[in-house]
Enzyme design. Structure first.
Site, PDB file in Angstrom:
ATOM      1  N   GLU A   1     -17.314  -7.744   1.799  1.00  0.00           N
ATOM      2  CA  GLU A   1     -16.811  -8.844   0.934  1.00  0.00           C
ATOM      3  C   GLU A   1     -18.201  -9.157   0.135  1.00  0.00           C
ATOM      4  O   GLU A   1     -19.503  -9.595   0.432  1.00  0.00           O
ATOM      5  CB  GLU A   1     -16.300  -9.968   1.631  1.00  0.00           C
TER       6      GLU A   1
ATOM      7  N   HIS B   1     -12.048 -18.906  -1.958  1.00  0.00           N
ATOM      8  CA  HIS B   1     -10.581 -18.054  -2.206  1.00  0.00           C
ATOM      9  C   HIS B   1      -9.502 -19.228  -1.801  1.00  0.00           C
ATOM     10  O   HIS B   1      -8.826 -18.953  -0.872  1.00  0.00           O
ATOM     11  CB  HIS B   1     -10.651 -16.846  -1.824  1.00  0.00           C
TER      12      HIS B   1
ATOM     13  N   TYR C   1     -13.608 -23.464   9.012  1.00  0.00           N
ATOM     14  CA  TYR C   1     -13.886 -21.839   8.987  1.00  0.00           C
ATOM     15  C   TYR C   1     -12.808 -21.050   9.567  1.00  0.00           C
ATOM     16  O   TYR C   1     -12.286 -20.234   9.225  1.00  0.00           O
ATOM     17  CB  TYR C   1     -15.262 -21.674   9.183  1.00  0.00           C
TER      18      TYR C   1
ATOM     19  N   ASP D   1     -19.431 -12.954   9.265  1.00  0.00           N
ATOM     20  CA  ASP D   1     -18.419 -13.970   9.297  1.00  0.00           C
ATOM     21  C   ASP D   1     -18.060 -14.893  10.487  1.00  0.00           C
ATOM     22  O   ASP D   1     -18.005 -16.119  10.555  1.00  0.00           O
ATOM     23  CB  ASP D   1     -17.335 -13.408   8.599  1.00  0.00           C
TER      24      ASP D   1
HETATM   25 FE1  FEO Z   1     -15.276 -12.281   4.543  1.00  0.00          FE
HETATM   26 FE2  FEO Z   1     -18.198 -14.088   4.290  1.00  0.00          FE
HETATM   27  O1  FEO Z   1     -16.961 -12.810   3.808  1.00  0.00           O
END
Ligand code: FEO
Length: 388
Positions: free
Chosen positions: A80, A24, A192, A164
């Site tokens: 997600e 994204h 990240y 995550d």
């Molecule tokens: Fe918030 Fe890896 O998804």
């Protein structure tokens, strides 16, 4: 497509996405992995699933250990779809009697909205379940990365299944930190954190506090490389990043240019910082990605953003960067706007306004130059950087 044993009777059964280049809007040049873990106990348990296109890969890895029909419990730490995307497929076709453990209420709400009624077992933060010889304890970590997020801790194995948190978008053949280049893992962990979690520093601090009492020997992340040797390094890095700690010997210069004048200013700004002992991360937005700029901003005290004026506006790549940066609210940093123009010259003020709105302290007057910078203009650049 074999499972990888990470402890006796515990396996990595995820998928490697070598070709993913965007998540994204965040550029992921080294791909990623979606990590799922299989625990063979009285109740066969799967921790998380994988993105839907990788369902068959996960299924093959599970099948290399056990018949997927024997899965009793699936823990969904996060709604997600990069983690839950294969959940419904698995429940409907392979693990048809499995119970799905999810956070209450946000996980339950999110999974139900996406996948309808599965055999859910909602859990609150602090709740535990026994799967036989092992216990699984669930700790809510809201906003790391969505409101539903939780982590799962197994005290008998001292493993934290962190989803995550502490992850990296990094595809690799080897699963552990001591089997890969630590510099690359940390670089991707920083990118990240910057691009996924920077806005949620307070929540990250809360999660670190909640996890501080746990005895952790392994952090089995949801993406990238599993931590077992450098656990203290990644926890210390999260402490620093989540506190918003910045390095006052680091600066970011990012710009777009039409005919080279704003670029000349960027080069002069870079030289001025360098002469003062400040290391510059230099980004030409014609070729560099905004997510790399954000990664550099995470740890830098100084930020200079430049744009020429086009049709009374800033250049679209600069607008994209500022829009993206504003979302992270990067306070505690000093900024300056710069740019050139032929006529009008609105862009520099627009850049400055956006920097202010993002939470930066404007530390020197904007640098705004007509046409081509003269020596006097370049001298003025040096004075303004000195003033910062
Ligand atoms: Fe918030 Fe890896 O998804």
């Amino acid at each position: 497509m074999k499972a990888v044993q990470i402890k006796p009777n515990i396996y990595w059964v995820g998928a490697i996405d070598w070709s993913m280049r965007t998540f994204h809007g965040y550029s992921t040049g080294r791909g990623s992995s979606y990590n799922a873990y299989l625990i063979i106990d009285d109740k066969v348990t799967l921790i998380d699933t994988v993105k839907a296109p990788f369902y068959e890969e996960m299924l093959a890895r599970i099948s290399s250990v056990i018949d997927p029909a024997k899965i009793d419990v699936i823990v969904s730490n996060h709604v997600e779809p990069d983690h839950s995307g294969s959940l419904a497929l698995l429940c409907h076709h392979a693990a048809t009697h499995a119970t799905v453990v999810t956070s209450n209420p946000q996980g339950l709400k999110g999974l139900t909205a996406r996948y309808g009624n599965l055999n859910y077992q909602p859990v609150k933060s602090g709740e535990e379940i026994s799967i036989g010889k092992r216990t699984l304890k669930f700790v809510a970590t809201p906003m790391l990365h969505w409101p539903d997020s939780m982590v799962t801790y197994c005290p008998e194995e001292k493993i934290l299944f962190s989803n995550d948190a502490f992850g990296q978008h990094l595809a690799a053949n080897k699963r552990f930190d001591d089997e890969n280049d630590l510099h690359v893992i940390m670089e991707e962990a920083r990118k990240y954190y910057a691009n996924i979690l920077m806005l949620y520093g307070k929540q990250a601090q809360g999660a670190l506090k909640a996890l501080s009492s746990l005895d952790i020997e392994m952090i089995a992340v949801g993406h990238g490389i599993i931590w077992r040797k450098h656990i203290l390094d990644i926890l210390a890095a999260y402490e620093k990043w989540s506190e918003g700690e910045v390095d006052d010997t680091k600066a970011v210069v990012a710009f777009d240019t039409m005919w080279g004048s704003t670029e000349k200013l960027a080069r002069e700004i870079t030289d001025a910082f360098t002469e003062r002992g400040i290391k510059v991360s230099y980004f030409d937005l014609r070729c560099d990605h905004i997510s790399d700029v954000v990664t550099a901003v995470l740890t830098s005290k100084y930020v200079a953003i430049g744009s020429p004026t086009i049709n009374n506006q800033m250049m679209p790549p600069v607008a994209a960067l500022l829009c993206y940066l504003k979302g992270f609210k990067p306070t505690g940093r000093k900024a300056i706007a710069f740019g050139s123009y032929g006529w009008g010259g609105q862009s520099v003020k627009l850049v400055e306004d956006e920097l202010k709105a993002a939470g930066f302290e404007i530390a020197a007057d904007m640098i705004r130059v007509a046409n081509v910078p003269t020596q006097a203009d370049l001298d003025d650049v040096r004075e303004k950087i000195k003033a910062m």
